[in-house]
Design a protein around this motif. Structure first.
Motif, PDB file in Angstrom:
ATOM      1  N   TRP A   9      -6.669  41.553 -33.528  1.00 33.44           N
ATOM      2  CA  TRP A   9      -7.875  41.101 -34.214  1.00 33.44           C
ATOM      3  C   TRP A   9      -7.823  39.630 -34.585  1.00 33.44           C
ATOM      4  O   TRP A   9      -8.836  38.948 -34.597  1.00 33.44           O
ATOM      5  N   SER A  10      -6.626  39.131 -34.882  1.00 33.15           N
ATOM      6  CA  SER A  10      -6.542  37.727 -35.281  1.00 33.15           C
ATOM      7  C   SER A  10      -6.549  36.798 -34.071  1.00 33.15           C
ATOM      8  O   SER A  10      -7.096  35.711 -34.136  1.00 33.15           O
ATOM      9  N   GLY A  11      -5.955  37.233 -32.972  1.00 33.29           N
ATOM     10  CA  GLY A  11      -5.912  36.422 -31.760  1.00 33.29           C
ATOM     11  C   GLY A  11      -5.369  35.030 -31.993  1.00 33.29           C
ATOM     12  O   GLY A  11      -5.920  34.060 -31.508  1.00 33.29           O
ATOM     13  N   ASP A  12      -4.286  34.938 -32.757  1.00 30.10           N
ATOM     14  CA  ASP A  12      -3.764  33.625 -33.098  1.00 30.10           C
ATOM     15  C   ASP A  12      -3.133  32.933 -31.904  1.00 30.10           C
ATOM     16  O   ASP A  12      -2.575  33.549 -31.017  1.00 30.10           O
ATOM     17  N   SER A  13      -3.236  31.627 -31.946  1.00 29.69           N
ATOM     18  CA  SER A  13      -2.692  30.794 -30.903  1.00 29.69           C
ATOM     19  C   SER A  13      -2.271  29.476 -31.539  1.00 29.69           C
ATOM     20  O   SER A  13      -2.868  29.036 -32.527  1.00 29.69           O
ATOM     21  N   PHE A  14      -1.270  28.862 -30.962  1.00 31.25           N
ATOM     22  CA  PHE A  14      -0.777  27.614 -31.521  1.00 31.25           C
ATOM     23  C   PHE A  14      -1.882  26.555 -31.530  1.00 31.25           C
ATOM     24  O   PHE A  14      -1.916  25.702 -32.406  1.00 31.25           O
ATOM     25  N   ASP A  15      -2.782  26.587 -30.568  1.00 28.17           N
ATOM     26  CA  ASP A  15      -3.789  25.535 -30.462  1.00 28.17           C
ATOM     27  C   ASP A  15      -4.902  25.634 -31.502  1.00 28.17           C
ATOM     28  O   ASP A  15      -5.739  24.747 -31.601  1.00 28.17           O
ATOM     29  N   ARG A  16      -4.894  26.667 -32.307  1.00 28.99           N
ATOM     30  CA  ARG A  16      -5.871  26.781 -33.394  1.00 28.99           C
ATOM     31  C   ARG A  16      -5.446  25.981 -34.622  1.00 28.99           C
ATOM     32  O   ARG A  16      -6.246  25.774 -35.525  1.00 28.99           O
ATOM     33  N   TYR A  17      -4.211  25.517 -34.650  1.00 30.31           N
ATOM     34  CA  TYR A  17      -3.675  24.829 -35.824  1.00 30.31           C
ATOM     35  C   TYR A  17      -3.228  23.427 -35.445  1.00 30.31           C
ATOM     36  O   TYR A  17      -2.399  23.252 -34.548  1.00 30.31           O
ATOM     37  N   LYS A  18      -3.750  22.426 -36.145  1.00 29.49           N
ATOM     38  CA  LYS A  18      -3.427  21.043 -35.798  1.00 29.49           C
ATOM     39  C   LYS A  18      -1.959  20.709 -36.026  1.00 29.49           C
ATOM     40  O   LYS A  18      -1.403  19.860 -35.343  1.00 29.49           O
ATOM     41  N   SER A  74       8.477  14.368 -38.832  1.00 30.91           N
ATOM     42  CA  SER A  74       7.150  14.551 -39.411  1.00 30.91           C
ATOM     43  C   SER A  74       6.445  15.761 -38.814  1.00 30.91           C
ATOM     44  O   SER A  74       5.878  16.599 -39.534  1.00 30.91           O
ATOM     45  N   ALA A  75       6.467  15.872 -37.489  1.00 29.52           N
ATOM     46  CA  ALA A  75       5.804  16.999 -36.818  1.00 29.52           C
ATOM     47  C   ALA A  75       6.473  18.325 -37.154  1.00 29.52           C
ATOM     48  O   ALA A  75       5.790  19.326 -37.405  1.00 29.52           O
TER      49      ALA A  75
END
Length: 130
Positions: A9-18, A74-75
């Protein structure tokens, strides 16, 4: 980090978070620079000459090592903060475990670049004798 995608349901992906995109981008830049440095070293060992023969090569190596070290810490820190926030709000899941592993590798890359910047700083200060 780029493979960190989950189903459901969440379908999270790394590219959703800056924070994760920033971490991945800096690591890709660091990898490309490291590949160039490895090529330069191999070229030097084979021919006795560097790819960049300009007198500013020492400046370039020192500055780039320093800049990438700071960018990597930093990253890595920003991505680690995102994982910590995620885990404190929703708990640990497969997505955060993969992100944590990626961030650990990013911190290891920082350690390597920090050591490289010390070496390039030494070479920069003693370039007359090399």
């Amino acid at each position: 980090m780029a493979a960190d995608k989950t189903q459901g349901w969440s379908g999270d992906s790394f590219d959703r978070y800056k924070e994760y995109r920033y971490c991945l981008s800096v690591n890709v830049i660091g990898f490309a620079y490291s590949a160039f440095q490895a090529y330069d070293l191999g070229y030097y060992m084979g021919t006795g000459k560097h790819v960049i023969r300009h007198h500013l090569r020492w400046h370039f190596n020192f500055f780039t090592d320093q800049a990438l070290s700071y960018l990597l810490i930093s990253a890595s820190s920003s991505a680690a903060t995102r994982v910590d926030d995620w885990q404190s709000n929703w708990g640990k899941d497969e997505f955060t475990v993969m992100a944590t592993a990626s961030i650990a590798m990013s911190f290891l890359a920082f350690v390597a670049f920090a050591a490289s910047s010390v070496i390039s700083g030494y070479n920069f200060c003693n370039r007359e004798s090399i």
